[in-house]
Design a protein around this motif. Structure first.
Motif, mmCIF file in Angstrom:
data_model
loop_
_atom_site.group_PDB
_atom_site.id
_atom_site.type_symbol
_atom_site.label_atom_id
_atom_site.label_comp_id
_atom_site.label_asym_id
_atom_site.label_seq_id
_atom_site.Cartn_x
_atom_site.Cartn_y
_atom_site.Cartn_z
ATOM 1 N N GLU A 34 -8.253 -11.574 -14.911
ATOM 2 C CA GLU A 34 -7.199 -12.518 -14.540
ATOM 3 C C GLU A 34 -6.614 -12.118 -13.186
ATOM 4 N N ALA A 35 -6.569 -13.054 -12.269
ATOM 5 C CA ALA A 35 -6.003 -12.786 -10.947
ATOM 6 C C ALA A 35 -4.493 -12.595 -11.067
ATOM 7 N N GLU A 36 -3.922 -11.901 -10.126
ATOM 8 C CA GLU A 36 -2.483 -11.628 -10.135
ATOM 9 C C GLU A 36 -1.670 -12.916 -10.074
ATOM 10 N N LYS A 81 10.345 -10.575 -11.916
ATOM 11 C CA LYS A 81 9.696 -9.595 -11.050
ATOM 12 C C LYS A 81 9.330 -8.344 -11.835
ATOM 13 N N SER A 82 10.269 -7.861 -12.617
ATOM 14 C CA SER A 82 10.037 -6.649 -13.390
ATOM 15 C C SER A 82 8.878 -6.831 -14.374
ATOM 16 N N ARG A 83 8.858 -7.946 -15.092
ATOM 17 C CA ARG A 83 7.799 -8.199 -16.076
ATOM 18 C C ARG A 83 6.458 -8.358 -15.378
ATOM 19 N N HIS A 84 6.447 -9.044 -14.214
ATOM 20 C CA HIS A 84 5.212 -9.243 -13.474
ATOM 21 C C HIS A 84 4.654 -7.904 -13.003
ATOM 22 N N VAL A 85 5.495 -7.087 -12.400
ATOM 23 C CA VAL A 85 5.038 -5.791 -11.899
ATOM 24 C C VAL A 85 4.595 -4.908 -13.063
ATOM 25 N N HIS A 86 5.377 -4.869 -14.120
ATOM 26 C CA HIS A 86 5.047 -4.021 -15.272
ATOM 27 C C HIS A 86 3.754 -4.470 -15.951
ATOM 28 N N GLY A 131 -2.206 -4.652 -13.644
ATOM 29 C CA GLY A 131 -3.124 -3.547 -13.916
ATOM 30 C C GLY A 131 -2.625 -2.263 -13.269
ATOM 31 N N TRP A 132 -2.969 -1.137 -13.854
ATOM 32 C CA TRP A 132 -2.426 0.155 -13.412
ATOM 33 C C TRP A 132 -2.752 0.474 -11.960
ATOM 34 N N GLU A 133 -3.919 0.013 -11.481
ATOM 35 C CA GLU A 133 -4.317 0.330 -10.103
ATOM 36 C C GLU A 133 -3.429 -0.362 -9.073
ATOM 37 N N ILE A 134 -2.923 -1.507 -9.433
ATOM 38 C CA ILE A 134 -2.126 -2.300 -8.498
ATOM 39 C C ILE A 134 -0.640 -2.026 -8.674
ATOM 40 N N ARG A 135 -0.248 -1.772 -9.912
ATOM 41 C CA ARG A 135 1.174 -1.625 -10.250
ATOM 42 C C ARG A 135 1.883 -0.579 -9.383
ATOM 43 N N ALA A 136 1.276 0.570 -9.201
ATOM 44 C CA ALA A 136 1.924 1.649 -8.445
ATOM 45 C C ALA A 136 2.183 1.239 -6.998
ATOM 46 N N ASP A 137 1.177 0.609 -6.367
ATOM 47 C CA ASP A 137 1.348 0.171 -4.975
ATOM 48 C C ASP A 137 2.441 -0.881 -4.846
ATOM 49 N N VAL A 138 2.457 -1.814 -5.778
ATOM 50 C CA VAL A 138 3.448 -2.893 -5.709
ATOM 51 C C VAL A 138 4.847 -2.327 -5.917
ATOM 52 N N ARG A 139 4.996 -1.433 -6.895
ATOM 53 C CA ARG A 139 6.310 -0.809 -7.138
ATOM 54 C C ARG A 139 6.785 -0.036 -5.916
ATOM 55 N N GLU A 140 5.867 0.691 -5.305
ATOM 56 C CA GLU A 140 6.226 1.527 -4.158
ATOM 57 C C GLU A 140 6.682 0.688 -2.966
ATOM 58 N N ASP A 141 6.019 -0.446 -2.745
ATOM 59 C CA ASP A 141 6.326 -1.262 -1.571
ATOM 60 C C ASP A 141 7.427 -2.295 -1.804
ATOM 61 N N ASP A 142 7.806 -2.538 -3.071
ATOM 62 C CA ASP A 142 8.890 -3.492 -3.350
ATOM 63 C C ASP A 142 10.212 -2.745 -3.238
ATOM 64 N N ASN A 143 11.015 -3.126 -2.268
ATOM 65 C CA ASN A 143 12.299 -2.465 -2.062
ATOM 66 C C ASN A 143 13.408 -3.094 -2.908
ATOM 67 N N GLY A 144 13.038 -4.012 -3.785
ATOM 68 C CA GLY A 144 14.032 -4.677 -4.629
ATOM 69 C C GLY A 144 14.536 -5.976 -4.036
ATOM 70 N N ASN A 145 14.313 -6.171 -2.753
ATOM 71 C CA ASN A 145 14.787 -7.386 -2.086
ATOM 72 C C ASN A 145 13.669 -8.385 -1.818
ATOM 73 N N MET A 146 12.439 -8.018 -2.160
ATOM 74 C CA MET A 146 11.303 -8.894 -1.887
ATOM 75 C C MET A 146 11.383 -10.129 -2.787
ATOM 76 N N GLN A 198 2.209 -12.679 -3.848
ATOM 77 C CA GLN A 198 1.186 -12.670 -2.798
ATOM 78 C C GLN A 198 0.736 -11.251 -2.483
ATOM 79 N N TYR A 199 1.693 -10.351 -2.409
ATOM 80 C CA TYR A 199 1.378 -8.952 -2.129
ATOM 81 C C TYR A 199 0.510 -8.366 -3.236
ATOM 82 N N ALA A 200 0.881 -8.637 -4.485
ATOM 83 C CA ALA A 200 0.097 -8.138 -5.617
ATOM 84 C C ALA A 200 -1.313 -8.728 -5.593
ATOM 85 N N GLN A 201 -1.433 -9.996 -5.221
ATOM 86 C CA GLN A 201 -2.752 -10.634 -5.157
ATOM 87 C C GLN A 201 -3.614 -9.969 -4.085
ATOM 88 N N ARG A 202 -3.015 -9.695 -2.920
ATOM 89 C CA ARG A 202 -3.773 -9.007 -1.856
ATOM 90 C C ARG A 202 -4.228 -7.630 -2.314
#
Length: 188
Positions: free
Chosen positions: A118-120, A144-149, A152-167, A174-178
């Motif tokens: 399933e795509a992001e 946002k929280s449910r989507h990030v959580h 998949g584990w490979e993407i989740r860490a990157d998305v959490r790290e780059d989301d400053n809470g204001n995105m 879009q970021y998660a899809q990329r």
């Protein structure tokens, strides 16, 4: 008054948009239906008194007949179970949005996670649909929280790290899809 309601019915119909008639299915569809009706009513300055008599016009089948049966008539010829807009809304919620169904849908929302293949973006669309069935009670932060959580584990860490809470949500998806596309190419 009937002419005024007819004109108002046309205005609200135009605002409500596609598939303005609801027949009671799915049961929790009452929440989305009422949200759309309230928004259309607010956009057209519909009073609660007029909304009482307009609401059944946006239903169909057995539900429409049942609503007219329980309502008092416009000419005050019969007194039904409900005589105000809020009583009608409460009746609809009582019949179609029982506590257990809401609880079950909310559990599905909070337990949702991205499925294999399933795509992001598709996961977010599915998550949004689950939220709608809960009456869109979830805030953007909860979405946002449910989507990030649920990613998949490979993407989740990157998305959490780059989301400053204001995105904003759309940029987060879009970021998660990329990130998912990059991860998919890496696996290929």
């Amino acid at each position: 008054m009937a002419h005024g309601l007819g004109r108002l019915l046309k205005d609200v119909s135009a605002t409500l948009g596609r598939d303005p008639e609801w027949d009671g299915t799915p049961a929790l569809g009452v929440l989305e239906f009422l949200n759309r009706f309230v928004k259309a009513g607010n956009d057209n300055d519909v009073s609660e008194g007029r909304a009482l008599y307009l609401l059944p016009e946006f239903t169909k089948g057995d539900l429409k007949r049942e609503m007219y049966t329980i309502m008092s008539s416009l000419q005050r010829g019969r007194s039904g179970e409900v005589s105000s807009y809020m009583e009608l809304v409460n009746w609809l919620l009582h019949i179609y949005a029982d506590e257990q169904s809401l609880s079950d849908q909310n559990a599905l929302f909070h337990g949702a996670s991205q499925e294999d293949g399933e795509a992001e973006n598709d996961f977010y669309v599915r998550l949004r649909g689950l939220s709608r069935l809960c009456g869109s009670i979830h805030t953007e932060g909860q979405m946002k929280s449910r989507h990030v959580h649920g990613l998949g584990w490979e993407i989740r860490a990157d998305v959490r790290e780059d989301d400053n809470g204001n995105m904003p949500m759309d940029l987060l998806v879009q970021y998660a899809q990329r990130k998912g596309d990059v991860c998919g190419r890496r696996h290929e």
